[in-house]
Scaffold this active site. Structure first.
Site, PDB file in Angstrom:
ATOM      1  N   HIS A  56       1.635   1.928  -5.864  1.00 40.89           N
ATOM      2  CA  HIS A  56       0.838   1.656  -4.656  1.00 40.89           C
ATOM      3  C   HIS A  56      -0.639   1.758  -4.998  1.00 40.89           C
ATOM      4  O   HIS A  56      -1.254   2.821  -4.900  1.00 40.89           O
ATOM      5  CB  HIS A  56       1.206   2.670  -3.564  1.00 40.89           C
ATOM      6  CG  HIS A  56       0.649   2.343  -2.210  1.00 40.89           C
ATOM      7  ND1 HIS A  56       1.441   1.973  -1.148  1.00 40.89           N
ATOM      8  CD2 HIS A  56      -0.617   2.351  -1.728  1.00 40.89           C
ATOM      9  CE1 HIS A  56       0.686   1.764  -0.083  1.00 40.89           C
ATOM     10  NE2 HIS A  56      -0.580   2.002  -0.413  1.00 40.89           N
TER      11      HIS A  56
ATOM     12  N   HIS B  58      -4.261  -0.644  -4.528  1.00 39.55           N
ATOM     13  CA  HIS B  58      -4.969  -1.836  -4.068  1.00 39.55           C
ATOM     14  C   HIS B  58      -6.023  -2.193  -5.105  1.00 39.55           C
ATOM     15  O   HIS B  58      -6.867  -1.359  -5.437  1.00 39.55           O
ATOM     16  CB  HIS B  58      -5.632  -1.566  -2.718  1.00 39.55           C
ATOM     17  CG  HIS B  58      -4.673  -1.287  -1.618  1.00 39.55           C
ATOM     18  ND1 HIS B  58      -4.200  -2.268  -0.772  1.00 39.55           N
ATOM     19  CD2 HIS B  58      -4.066  -0.139  -1.228  1.00 39.55           C
ATOM     20  CE1 HIS B  58      -3.357  -1.733   0.107  1.00 39.55           C
ATOM     21  NE2 HIS B  58      -3.256  -0.438  -0.155  1.00 39.55           N
TER      22      HIS B  58
ATOM     23  N   HIS C  41       3.313  -1.268   4.396  1.00 39.66           N
ATOM     24  CA  HIS C  41       2.651  -0.037   4.823  1.00 39.66           C
ATOM     25  C   HIS C  41       3.179   0.335   6.212  1.00 39.66           C
ATOM     26  O   HIS C  41       3.171  -0.486   7.135  1.00 39.66           O
ATOM     27  CB  HIS C  41       1.143  -0.253   4.936  1.00 39.66           C
ATOM     28  CG  HIS C  41       0.430  -0.320   3.620  1.00 39.66           C
ATOM     29  ND1 HIS C  41       0.796  -1.177   2.608  1.00 39.66           N
ATOM     30  CD2 HIS C  41      -0.665   0.359   3.168  1.00 39.66           C
ATOM     31  CE1 HIS C  41      -0.035  -1.019   1.585  1.00 39.66           C
ATOM     32  NE2 HIS C  41      -0.931  -0.094   1.891  1.00 39.66           N
TER      33      HIS C  41
ATOM     34  N   GLU D 170       1.887   5.824   8.241  1.00 33.53           N
ATOM     35  CA  GLU D 170       0.675   6.535   7.843  1.00 33.53           C
ATOM     36  C   GLU D 170      -0.104   6.902   9.101  1.00 33.53           C
ATOM     37  O   GLU D 170      -0.330   8.065   9.389  1.00 33.53           O
ATOM     38  CB  GLU D 170      -0.186   5.665   6.919  1.00 33.53           C
ATOM     39  CG  GLU D 170      -1.475   6.332   6.465  1.00 33.53           C
ATOM     40  CD  GLU D 170      -2.377   5.398   5.671  1.00 33.53           C
ATOM     41  OE1 GLU D 170      -3.286   5.916   5.000  1.00 33.53           O
ATOM     42  OE2 GLU D 170      -2.193   4.167   5.737  1.00 33.53           O
TER      43      GLU D 170
ATOM     44  N   ASP E 143      -3.475   4.829  -4.222  1.00 37.12           N
ATOM     45  CA  ASP E 143      -3.894   3.988  -3.101  1.00 37.12           C
ATOM     46  C   ASP E 143      -5.217   3.271  -3.400  1.00 37.12           C
ATOM     47  O   ASP E 143      -5.229   2.155  -3.883  1.00 37.12           O
ATOM     48  CB  ASP E 143      -3.988   4.840  -1.831  1.00 37.12           C
ATOM     49  CG  ASP E 143      -3.916   4.029  -0.551  1.00 37.12           C
ATOM     50  OD1 ASP E 143      -3.689   2.813  -0.622  1.00 37.12           O
ATOM     51  OD2 ASP E 143      -4.069   4.614   0.542  1.00 37.12           O
ATOM     52  N   ASP E 144      -6.344   3.917  -3.093  1.00 38.80           N
ATOM     53  CA  ASP E 144      -7.687   3.386  -3.334  1.00 38.80           C
ATOM     54  C   ASP E 144      -8.507   4.495  -3.993  1.00 38.80           C
ATOM     55  O   ASP E 144      -9.345   5.125  -3.340  1.00 38.80           O
ATOM     56  CB  ASP E 144      -8.349   2.963  -2.021  1.00 38.80           C
ATOM     57  CG  ASP E 144      -7.481   2.012  -1.214  1.00 38.80           C
ATOM     58  OD1 ASP E 144      -7.329   0.849  -1.631  1.00 38.80           O
ATOM     59  OD2 ASP E 144      -6.945   2.445  -0.166  1.00 38.80           O
TER      60      ASP E 144
END
Length: 326
Positions: free
Chosen positions: A10, A12, A190, A193, A271-272
C-alpha cells in the site's frame, strides 16, 4: 530492522514524493507550491481534508512522463534503503495524462522503465495498481478503469480506489470494478479508515475486492473482524498514517495488534511516507515497541503480504524465496 526484507502492498507513488524532490521540480517549472510546506520544509496540513488538497498540490509539478520516471527512481531508492524487496504502488491516470489513454501509456512506459532500472540496481520489484479517486466521482472512475483494462498485464496487476471515503457509496463505482475484473485485474479498495465498519461491509459486497486498504475500523464490529478472518480478506494496514492523521491517538492504541491476534490477515505499509514522517523501518520499530512483536511476527506479516501480492506466481515464488533465505 532496516535491513530485514520487507513486502509493501500500500504505497501511493505521488504520495511518496520527497518534499525536496517536488520543491526542486517546482522551481524548475516556476510553479509556486510554497504554501504546502511548513517552516522545516515538510508537508503541512491540519486534517485529512487538507491533506488531500496538499497531496494534489504536490502533484502539480509532475507534468511529464520524464518527471514520473525520476519520481519512481527516487521512491524506489528510498524503499530499497529500508529493506523493501517488493512493492505495489497505486498509480492514477488522473495525475498521469488526465485520463487520456494515449498519454497514460506514455506515463506508464516511463514508470516501468524506472522500475526495471531500480530492480537491476537495487533488487526491488515494483508492480502497479491503477487507482481511481473516489471524490473525483464515478464518471472519472470509468475512464480510469478503461485505462487500467487497456494496460492490464504482467506489470499493471490490480485496480483500486482511494480518496475521500465519505464521497459517494461503493456501489457507485461497481461498473469500474466490474470492467477491471473482466480485464483480469485483481481488486483492492480503501475502506474502514474514515468511514466505519459498514463502509467495509458495503465495499466487500458491492466491489467484491480481495484486499482492503486500511480496514482498521473493522475493530469496532467484532463480528466483522471474525468474518474478515474467516474469508481471508487481507488488510493493507498503515499504522503510521493512521496515527499521523489522528485516526488513533498513538501506536499502542492502534488496532493492528488486536486484528492480528483475532486471526485477520494484516500487512504493514507506509501509505504516503514523507507526509507522515515514516519509513518501513520506522513502522517496524514502532510496532515492535508497541506490541512486543518479534522477528517471527514480522516474518508472518511479510509472508502474508507476499501471498496476497497481485503479481504473477513466478514473481511471488521469487519473493517468498528471498524472505525464507533471510
Amino acid at each position: 530492522m532496516r535491513d530485514s526484507p520487507k513486502v509493501e502492498l500500500h504505497l501511493h507513488l505521488e504520495g511518496a514524493v520527497p518534499p525536496s524532490f517536488v520543491r526542486g521540480l517546482a522551481r524548475q517549472k516556476s510553479i509556486d507550491i510554497s504554501g504546502i510546506f511548513d517552516e522545516g520544509g515538510n508537508y503541512r496540513y491540519r486534517d485529512f481534508a487538507e491533506f488531500l488538497k496538499v497531496y494534489e498540490a504536490a502533484t502539480a509539478p509532475l507534468t511529464s512522463p520524464e518527471d514520473y520516471h525520476s519520481l519512481t527512481r527516487a521512491v524506489l531508492a528510498e524503499s530499497a534503503a529500508h529493506g523493501v524487496i517488493y512493492s505495489e504502488t497505486f498509480l492514477s491516470p488522473d495525475f498521469c495524462g488526465a485520463r487520456d489513454l494515449g498519454a497514460w501509456r506514455e506515463y506508464l512506459h516511463a514508470i516501468r522503465e524506472a522500475a526495471e532500472a531500480a530492480e537491476a540496481q537495487d533488487g526491488i520489484i515494483l508492480r502497479g495498481i491503477v487507482t481511481c479517486i473516489r471524490h473525483f466521482g464515478p464518471d472519472a472512475a470509468r475512464e480510469v478503469a478503461l485505462c487500467a483494462a487497456e494496460t492490464a498485464g504482467d506489470w499493471v496487476v490490480g485496480f483500486g480506489i482511494a480518496g475521500d471515503e465519505t464521497a459517494g457509496k461503493p456501489r457507485d463505482f461497481a461498473w469500474s470494478f466490474d470492467m477491471a475484473r473482466e480485464a483480469g485485474l485483481r481488486l483492492t479498495a480503501h475502506a474502514g479508515e474514515w468511514a466505519g465498519p459498514q463502509g467495509i461491509r458495503d465495499t466487500l459486497r458491492d466491489l467484491r475486492v480481495e484486499r482492503i486498504g486500511h480496514g482498521v475500523r473493522a475493530i469496532e464490529d467484532l463480528a466483522l473482524v471474525d468474518e474478515l478472518a474467516e474469508a481471508g480478506i487481507v488488510l493493507e494496514v498503515c499504522p503510521g498514517s493512521n496515527v499521523a492523521l489522528g485516526v488513533y491517538p498513538g501506536w499502542r492504541a492502534h488496532p493492528i495488534g488486536q486484528l492480528y491476534d483475532r486471526g485477520v490477515k494484516v500487512t504493514v505499509s507506509t501509505d504516503d511516507p514523507p507526509f507522515f514522517h515514516t519509513t518501513m523501518t520506522h513502522e517496524y520499530d514502532r510496532l515492535s515497541e508497541a506490541f512486543d512483536w518479534d522477528d517471527g511476527v514480522f516474518a508472518t506479516l511479510n509472508r502474508t503480504a507476499a501471498e496476497a501480492a497481485f503479481c504473477a506466481p513466478e514473481t511471488r515464488a521469487q519473493i517468498l524465496k528471498r524472505l525464507e533465505t533471510a
